[in-house]
Design a protein around this motif. Sequence first.
Motif, PDB file in Angstrom:
ATOM      1  N   GLY A  60      16.621 -35.621 -23.058  1.00 22.53           N
ATOM      2  CA  GLY A  60      16.207 -35.283 -21.707  1.00 22.53           C
ATOM      3  C   GLY A  60      16.147 -36.471 -20.765  1.00 22.53           C
ATOM      4  N   LEU A  61      15.726 -37.627 -21.264  1.00 18.41           N
ATOM      5  CA  LEU A  61      15.706 -38.824 -20.423  1.00 18.41           C
ATOM      6  C   LEU A  61      17.118 -39.160 -19.960  1.00 18.41           C
ATOM      7  N   ASP A  62      18.070 -39.137 -20.888  1.00 18.44           N
ATOM      8  CA  ASP A  62      19.459 -39.404 -20.511  1.00 18.44           C
ATOM      9  C   ASP A  62      19.953 -38.415 -19.468  1.00 18.44           C
ATOM     10  N   ALA A  63      19.547 -37.157 -19.585  1.00 15.75           N
ATOM     11  CA  ALA A  63      19.977 -36.140 -18.619  1.00 15.75           C
ATOM     12  C   ALA A  63      19.596 -36.556 -17.201  1.00 15.75           C
ATOM     13  N   LEU A  64      18.355 -36.991 -17.034  1.00 18.86           N
ATOM     14  CA  LEU A  64      17.903 -37.416 -15.704  1.00 18.86           C
ATOM     15  C   LEU A  64      18.583 -38.714 -15.268  1.00 18.86           C
ATOM     16  N   ILE A  65      18.709 -39.655 -16.193  1.00 20.13           N
ATOM     17  CA  ILE A  65      19.393 -40.910 -15.872  1.00 20.13           C
ATOM     18  C   ILE A  65      20.817 -40.635 -15.393  1.00 20.13           C
ATOM     19  N   LEU A  66      21.509 -39.734 -16.089  1.00 22.69           N
ATOM     20  CA  LEU A  66      22.902 -39.420 -15.758  1.00 22.69           C
ATOM     21  C   LEU A  66      23.031 -38.783 -14.375  1.00 22.69           C
ATOM     22  N   ILE A  67      22.065 -37.947 -14.006  1.00 22.61           N
ATOM     23  CA  ILE A  67      22.107 -37.310 -12.684  1.00 22.61           C
ATOM     24  C   ILE A  67      22.041 -38.370 -11.586  1.00 22.61           C
ATOM     25  N   PHE A  68      21.063 -39.260 -11.676  1.00 21.10           N
ATOM     26  CA  PHE A  68      20.915 -40.275 -10.624  1.00 21.10           C
ATOM     27  C   PHE A  68      22.077 -41.271 -10.644  1.00 21.10           C
ATOM     28  N   ARG A  69      22.555 -41.591 -11.843  1.00 20.84           N
ATOM     29  CA  ARG A  69      23.707 -42.490 -11.950  1.00 20.84           C
ATOM     30  C   ARG A  69      24.931 -41.854 -11.291  1.00 20.84           C
ATOM     31  N   ALA A  70      25.120 -40.558 -11.505  1.00 25.89           N
ATOM     32  CA  ALA A  70      26.265 -39.865 -10.913  1.00 25.89           C
ATOM     33  C   ALA A  70      26.176 -39.853  -9.394  1.00 25.89           C
ATOM     34  N   ALA A  87       2.955 -38.038  -9.368  1.00 19.01           N
ATOM     35  CA  ALA A  87       2.264 -39.191  -9.962  1.00 19.01           C
ATOM     36  C   ALA A  87       1.755 -38.902 -11.372  1.00 19.01           C
ATOM     37  N   ASN A  88       1.598 -37.623 -11.719  1.00 19.78           N
ATOM     38  CA  ASN A  88       1.013 -37.267 -13.019  1.00 19.78           C
ATOM     39  C   ASN A  88       2.048 -36.829 -14.040  1.00 19.78           C
ATOM     40  N   THR A  89       3.303 -37.100 -13.773  1.00 21.30           N
ATOM     41  CA  THR A  89       4.353 -36.661 -14.688  1.00 21.30           C
ATOM     42  C   THR A  89       4.375 -37.503 -15.961  1.00 21.30           C
ATOM     43  N   TYR A  90       5.148 -37.032 -16.955  1.00 26.36           N
ATOM     44  CA  TYR A  90       5.426 -37.845 -18.136  1.00 26.36           C
ATOM     45  C   TYR A  90       6.306 -39.017 -17.709  1.00 26.36           C
ATOM     46  N   ILE A  91       6.175 -40.121 -18.384  1.00 26.81           N
ATOM     47  CA  ILE A  91       6.812 -41.382 -17.984  1.00 26.81           C
ATOM     48  C   ILE A  91       8.334 -41.277 -17.865  1.00 26.81           C
ATOM     49  N   ALA A  92       8.969 -40.385 -18.636  1.00 30.17           N
ATOM     50  CA  ALA A  92      10.430 -40.286 -18.640  1.00 30.17           C
ATOM     51  C   ALA A  92      10.991 -39.972 -17.258  1.00 30.17           C
ATOM     52  N   SER A  93      10.290 -39.130 -16.512  1.00 32.49           N
ATOM     53  CA  SER A  93      10.767 -38.770 -15.167  1.00 32.49           C
ATOM     54  C   SER A  93      10.914 -40.026 -14.315  1.00 32.49           C
ATOM     55  N   ILE A  94       9.955 -40.923 -14.424  1.00 31.23           N
ATOM     56  CA  ILE A  94       9.941 -42.138 -13.614  1.00 31.23           C
ATOM     57  C   ILE A  94      10.920 -43.176 -14.170  1.00 31.23           C
ATOM     58  N   LEU A  95      11.003 -43.266 -15.485  1.00 36.52           N
ATOM     59  CA  LEU A  95      11.938 -44.210 -16.103  1.00 36.52           C
ATOM     60  C   LEU A  95      13.381 -43.934 -15.668  1.00 36.52           C
ATOM     61  N   ALA A  96      13.721 -42.653 -15.519  1.00 38.18           N
ATOM     62  CA  ALA A  96      15.088 -42.289 -15.127  1.00 38.18           C
ATOM     63  C   ALA A  96      15.427 -42.815 -13.735  1.00 38.18           C
ATOM     64  N   ILE A  97      14.419 -42.864 -12.874  1.00 33.45           N
ATOM     65  CA  ILE A  97      14.612 -43.395 -11.527  1.00 33.45           C
ATOM     66  C   ILE A  97      14.765 -44.918 -11.593  1.00 33.45           C
ATOM     67  N   SER A  98      13.833 -45.570 -12.268  1.00 30.98           N
ATOM     68  CA  SER A  98      13.852 -47.033 -12.385  1.00 30.98           C
ATOM     69  C   SER A  98      15.121 -47.536 -13.063  1.00 30.98           C
ATOM     70  N   GLU A  99      15.575 -46.809 -14.067  1.00 24.90           N
ATOM     71  CA  GLU A  99      16.770 -47.202 -14.824  1.00 24.90           C
ATOM     72  C   GLU A  99      17.991 -47.355 -13.920  1.00 24.90           C
ATOM     73  N   ASN A 100      18.008 -46.615 -12.834  1.00 21.85           N
ATOM     74  CA  ASN A 100      19.134 -46.664 -11.898  1.00 21.85           C
ATOM     75  C   ASN A 100      18.862 -47.573 -10.689  1.00 21.85           C
TER      76      ASN A 100
END
Length: 367
Positions: A60-70, A87-100
Motif C-alpha cells: 500500500g505504501l508503494d501504491a501511494l508513492i507511485l501515484i505521486f511519482r506519476a 494529521a491523525n493518519t497512519y505514517i504511511a500516508s505521509i511517508l508517500a508524500i515525503s518520499e516524492n
Amino acid sequence: MMIKFLDLQKITQKYSDEIHEAVDRVVDSGWYLQGKENEKFEVNYAHYIGTKYTIGCANGLDALILIFRAYIELGIMEPGDEVIVPANTYIASILAISENDLKPVLVEPSLETYQIDDSKIEEVITTRTKAILIVHLYGQCAYTDKIGELCKKYNLKLVEDNAQAHGCKFNGRKTGSLGDAAGHSFYPGKNLGAFGDAGAVTTNDEDLAKVVRAVANYGSRQKYIFKYCGRNSRLDEIQAAVLDVKLKHLDEDIAIRKEVAKYYIEHITNPQIILPVIKNRDAHVFHIFTIRTKKRDELQRYLTDNGVQTLIHYPKPPHKQECYKEWNDFSYPITEQIHNEVLSIPVSPVMVDQEVKIVVELLNTWK
C-alpha cells in the motif's frame, strides 16, 4: 481462552479449499510474476471498485508513492509542492508524500468521525497546494461533497488512501473510485488481505495508469527500454490469486463486520466509553472498531487481563514521531486527544455471538 483482535487463521480457513486450489494453480503454472492471475485480479478489482484501471504493486505504501511519482513525471506536480493530509493518519500516508519530495500539510480531523475535518482544509491551501490526500481511516469514508468542491475550485488532485476501506461506499460509489487516484493495501490484516504484502493503484486516468505501471516496473513499458528512473514494485501471482478468491467473499465478510459493530453500538452502554458515530452504514466497513476513553491504558489492561486482545490505532501521532522531528513542537490538540484515547476492540467476520457478548459485558462492567 483469549478473544483475538483478529484471527487470521480462522479467516483463512473459511475459504481454505478455494485458496489452496488457487495457490496450487500458481505453483504448478511455473509463472510467478506479471502473469494471468495478476491480470485477472486487476480486471476484477477494477470492476469491484468501479474504475477503469487497477495496477497491482508490492504494498500500500508503494501504491501511494507511485501515484505521486506519476504526477511528477506527468508534470502535474513538482518537488516542493504541497499535499494536504489528515494529521491523525497512519505514517504511511505521509511517508508517500515525503518520499516524492513533496510537502505534507497536516490538517486536524473531526473528533466525531476521526476523518479529516473539511471545514479546516481551505485555510491551508496555498499556491503550492496540488493535492488533497484523504484517508478512509478505520474503514469509514472520509470523502465529503465539500472536499470535492474544494478540489474543483482550486484545481487540486484528489488522492484516496483506501488501505482500510475496501468495499466502503459514498452515495453508492466505492471508495477508491471517488478521486483522481487511490492507493490500496492488502496487508494480511485488512478486510481484503493477502498472504504477505500486496497493494494496488486504482484510477480512471489512462495516462496516470500507464506511468504508474511503468514506474513500478523499473521505469519500463517495453522490455529493457527505460523511460523513467523507476522502482521494482509488483504484485506477485500467488498474492493476486489469493486476493481474487477473497474478493468474491468480501461483501459477505463486511456484512458480518457490520453486524458485530451494530451489536456493539446498541449494547455498549458504559458512559466512560465513547462509541463511533455512524450516520450511514454504507459509509463504514469496520476494518477497525474504535472506542475512546480518558482511561485508555487502564481499559486495555483490564480487557487483556480478562482475555480480550485489543490494539491502539495509533499510540503516537505522526507529528510527534522522531522521523518528523521538525514537527515535534507543533500542536494538533484534536489529533493528540484521539491518539491518547482510542482503543480498537475485536471485530471480524469470524467472531461468534458469544465472543461479541463477552466483549460487551466486560466493557459495560468496567469502572
